[in-house]
Write an enzyme that holds these catalytic residues in place. Structure first.
Site, short mmCIF file in Angstrom:
data_model
loop_
_atom_site.label_atom_id
_atom_site.label_comp_id
_atom_site.label_asym_id
_atom_site.label_seq_id
_atom_site.Cartn_x
_atom_site.Cartn_y
_atom_site.Cartn_z
N LYS A 187 40.73 32.66 40.48
CA LYS A 187 41.22 33.55 39.41
C LYS A 187 40.83 34.99 39.72
O LYS A 187 39.87 35.24 40.48
CB LYS A 187 40.67 33.15 38.04
N ASP A 238 33.06 30.29 32.91
CA ASP A 238 34.45 30.36 33.39
C ASP A 238 35.09 28.99 33.57
O ASP A 238 36.29 28.90 33.86
CB ASP A 238 34.50 31.06 34.77
O1 C5P Z 1 28.01 30.95 32.61
P1 C5P Z 1 27.66 31.25 34.01
O2 C5P Z 1 26.67 30.26 34.57
O3 C5P Z 1 28.82 31.42 34.91
O4 C5P Z 1 26.93 32.66 33.98
C1 C5P Z 1 26.19 33.14 35.06
C2 C5P Z 1 25.34 34.32 34.61
O5 C5P Z 1 26.18 35.45 34.33
C3 C5P Z 1 24.57 34.10 33.33
O6 C5P Z 1 23.35 33.46 33.58
C4 C5P Z 1 24.40 35.51 32.83
O7 C5P Z 1 23.37 36.17 33.53
C5 C5P Z 1 25.71 36.17 33.22
N1 C5P Z 1 26.72 36.12 32.14
C6 C5P Z 1 26.55 36.90 31.02
N2 C5P Z 1 27.49 36.84 30.03
C7 C5P Z 1 28.58 36.05 30.14
C8 C5P Z 1 28.77 35.26 31.30
C9 C5P Z 1 27.81 35.32 32.29
O8 C5P Z 1 25.58 37.65 30.89
N3 C5P Z 1 29.48 36.02 29.18
#
Ligand code: C5P
Length: 331
Positions: free
Chosen positions: A28, A155
């Site tokens: 994406k 995501d």
């Molecule tokens: O959800 P995911 O594991 O992909 O997120 C990775 C990191 O990205 C989180 O631990 C956080 O530090 C950051 N993040 C965030 N806010 C979001 C998505 C991700 O701060 N909405």
């Protein structure tokens, strides 16, 4: 890499026969990434527009009945142990719906660059949910797979459905953008030596911009509504008059990652480009063109400079779906 069997409820007695399958896991890009605020859970409240591309990984899944989960990948060096989101997805699905005897051999054909802001890992996890649901004959409802997906990563729910979507919350609250599949061409570039950690990019944003955070839900909703009614969705629907694209992580990352600043300058030279931006937390960059053919011509015109600066490049089309089972005849 092998994973030991998990303890879980018994598998449904009336489940259909198990069989192998192949699943496409598309990349994406973020056409819009706006950080609205910081949430009590530490994640950022986001307003995004995401778009799937025809650049995709592929998962080949063969079910096993001895509870072993084995992952292999054709890209050397990619971790295939318990930390890999594919195996986490498999564990989550069998714990919720299956039984300890559910296992699988999973082969990952890796085509999406890693650590690139293209959701390759999230898309692989979404594909694992779709593929194992089919291979194990579970037939779980879409809402249940979406719930499991949200627990795996922000995501991953989007990667299950794909297409052109508005994504809110931490990324897992999805709305159809209602624009059909944009007929655009996308020239994607990434420096092979550059990788960006998503937590690092958000921390950089926070250090630089914390005083810009909105606080009230009413303010968040005003921004969501502005995106729903804004110039970007109108441009995606009509294919013309693209506004400058917004990615709030772009400036903080470009200030630290040289290839991002260099690549944005290179793509900015494309005469026919409708818009140029970084995807997600980077370091992948893209330019949008009215047609895939124009994206291909621009790639040709930039070939010398891209090669001199060491960039890899891909010409892509937009697609309308996320993780998808391939028809049996294509396997
Ligand atoms: O959800 P995911 O594991 O992909 O997120 C990775 C990191 O990205 C989180 O631990 C956080 O530090 C950051 N993040 C965030 N806010 C979001 C998505 C991700 O701060 N909405």
């Amino acid at each position: 890499m092998a994973e030991a069997p998990a303890s879980a409820p018994a598998s449904p007695a009336d489940a259909p026969a198990r069989q192998g399958c192949t699943v496409r896991a598309p990349a994406k890009i973020n056409l819009h990434l706006e950080v609205l605020g910081l949430r009590p859970d530490g994640f950022h409240e986001l307003a995004m527009v995401m778009q799937t591309l025809d650049l995709a990984d592929r998962l080949r899944i063969r079910p096993r009945s001895d509870g072993m989960l084995q992952l292999r990948c054709d890209r050397p060096g990619l971790p295939t142990g318990a930390d890999n989101l594919i195996l986490q997805a498999a564990q989550a699905l069998r714990q919720r719906c299956g039984g300890p005897a559910l296992g699988a051999d999973i082969e990952l054909e890796k085509r999406i660059p890693v650590g690139a802001g293209l959701a390759g890992g999230s898309s692989d996890a979404a594909a694992a949910l779709v593929g194992l649901d089919a291979a194990w004959g579970l037939q779980r409802p879409a809402e249940e797979l979406l719930e499991l997906a949200a627990a795996l990563g922000s995501d991953v729910p989007y990667c299950l459905v794909g297409g052109t979507r508005l994504c809110f919350g931490r990324g897992e609250v999805l709305e159809d953008a209602g624009v059909g599949v944009p007929p655009l061409g996308v020239l994607l570039i990434k420096h092979p030596d550059a990788q960006v950690s998503t937590p690092w990019a958000y921390r950089r944003f926070r250090d630089l911009r914390e005083d810009y955070y909105l606080q009230a839900e009413a303010d968040f909703e005003r921004r969501r509504e502005a995106l729903r009614r804004g110039a970007l969705l109108r441009a995606l629907a009509s294919g013309t008059a693209f506004p400058p694209l917004r990615n709030d992580l772009q400036q903080p990352v470009a200030a630290e990652v040289e290839s991002v600043a260099t690549g944005l300058t290179l793509l900015g030279r494309c005469q026919q480009a409708l818009a140029v931006a970084m995807s997600g937390s980077g370091p992948s960059l893209y330019a949008l063109f009215p047609t895939p053919e124009q994206a291909g011509r621009a790639r040709g015109e930039l070939a010398g400079e891209l090669a001199a600066a060491g960039f890899e490049s891909w010409c892509c089309r937009c697609t309308g779906s996320g993780a998808t089972l391939e028809p049996p005849e294509d396997r």
